[in-house]
Scaffold this active site. Structure first.
Site, PDB file in Angstrom:
ATOM      1  CG  HIS A 167      -7.137  25.358  -0.928  1.00 51.66           C
ATOM      2  ND1 HIS A 167      -7.284  26.541  -1.619  1.00 51.66           N
ATOM      3  CD2 HIS A 167      -6.094  25.550  -0.084  1.00 51.66           C
ATOM      4  CE1 HIS A 167      -6.363  27.398  -1.220  1.00 51.66           C
ATOM      5  NE2 HIS A 167      -5.631  26.824  -0.287  1.00 51.66           N
ATOM      6  CB  CYS A 261     -12.792  29.568  -4.386  1.00 55.47           C
ATOM      7  SG  CYS A 261     -11.914  27.996  -4.302  1.00 55.47           S
TER       8      CYS A 261
END
Length: 270
Positions: A167, A261
């Site tokens: 990511h 996150c």
């Protein structure tokens, strides 16, 4: 250099059901024991720190069977009060997108259910002028185009090439409107050139700090919350006038996530 903290609004999800029962990134190992109670304690410390720093933190209820729902950043991208929902590449996380969209719609936000894969702020990071968009492992270019059309912000596609940094928010952190920190080795040569042109004064870090998830951070313009193991990143940030605050999220790292996150920023309409 004088820096100023700006109060933010975050959405978080308690890791009540956190476990590592499957592997969809290189950090996940179902054979490795996970202490869910410790994960909750570490998450609560992060939550409480945000409150102490003056930020508003809303909570979404965790759902059984969705152990990765704690990684709230992946649940949506919110810009100017508009919510672009997430569509996950992996079936194990597919139900998270609708759950987050339902939370926002129930609170009156304008929300869009995406047609193409985008994994929220995991791959879509807002700077002062652009929406930086990661691709290569999870989110896809069609999802970037959909984000630009719905959110009305110019999107800059960046190619990720190292599966450890699957990511964008594991390879790059936004510090302020025009300031970023990143690990060059996570990007293709062309994307590194784009970043140099857009952010010539960016902070660049070494592989060991990226491996410690030191770029999976949350900044309010002054205070930068990041994994405590990323000491090299912290030192570089101090040199630039930021105030790094280290946190231990070692249990949640077993699922492939850390500070950012766990934190979805809600940018309301101005």
């Amino acid at each position: 250099m004088t820096r100023t903290a700006r109060p933010r609004r975050f959405l978080m999800c308690r890791p009540t059901h956190f476990e590592v029962s499957y592997a969809i990134n290189p950090w996940m190992d179902p054979a490795k024991p996970v202490d869910t109670d410790l994960a909750v304690v570490q998450w609560e410390r992060l939550h409480d720190l945000y409150v102490e720093l003056g930020h508003r933190v809303d909570l979404i209820d965790p759902l059984p069977g969705l152990p990765d729902m704690v990684y709230a950043a992946n649940g949506a991208t919110v810009v100017d009060g508009k919510v672009l929902g997430a569509r996950f590449r992996n079936a194990e996380r597919a139900a998270e997108g609708p759950a987050y969209l339902e939370w926002f719609r129930a609170r009156g936000f304008t929300a869009h259910d995406p047609l193409h894969v985008n994994e929220g702020e995991g791959d879509l990071l807002l700077t002062g002028r652009h929406l930086l968009a990661g691709r290569g492992f999870r989110s896809e270019s069609a999802g970037h185009a959909e984000a630009q059309e719905f959110l009305g912000r110019p999107v800059i596609g960046l190619d990720l090439v190292d599966p450890r940094f699957y990511h964008l928010d594991t390879a790059l952190g936004v510090l302020d409107a025009d300031q970023i920190v990143y690990y060059p080795g996570a990007f293709s040569a062309g994307s590194r050139a784009v970043l140099r042109r857009l952010f010539p004064d960016a902070v660049r870090v070494e592989e060991e700090d990226a491996e410690a998830f030191g770029l999976n951070l949350m900044s309010d313009g002054l205070n930068v919350v990041l994994p405590e193991a990323a000491t090299g990143v912290a030192a570089r940030l101090r040199e630039r006038g930021f105030r790094p605050v280290g946190m231990d999220l070692s249990e949640l790292l077993k699922g492939g996530g850390s500070v950012k996150c766990c934190t979805l920023e809600i940018r309301e309409a101005v």
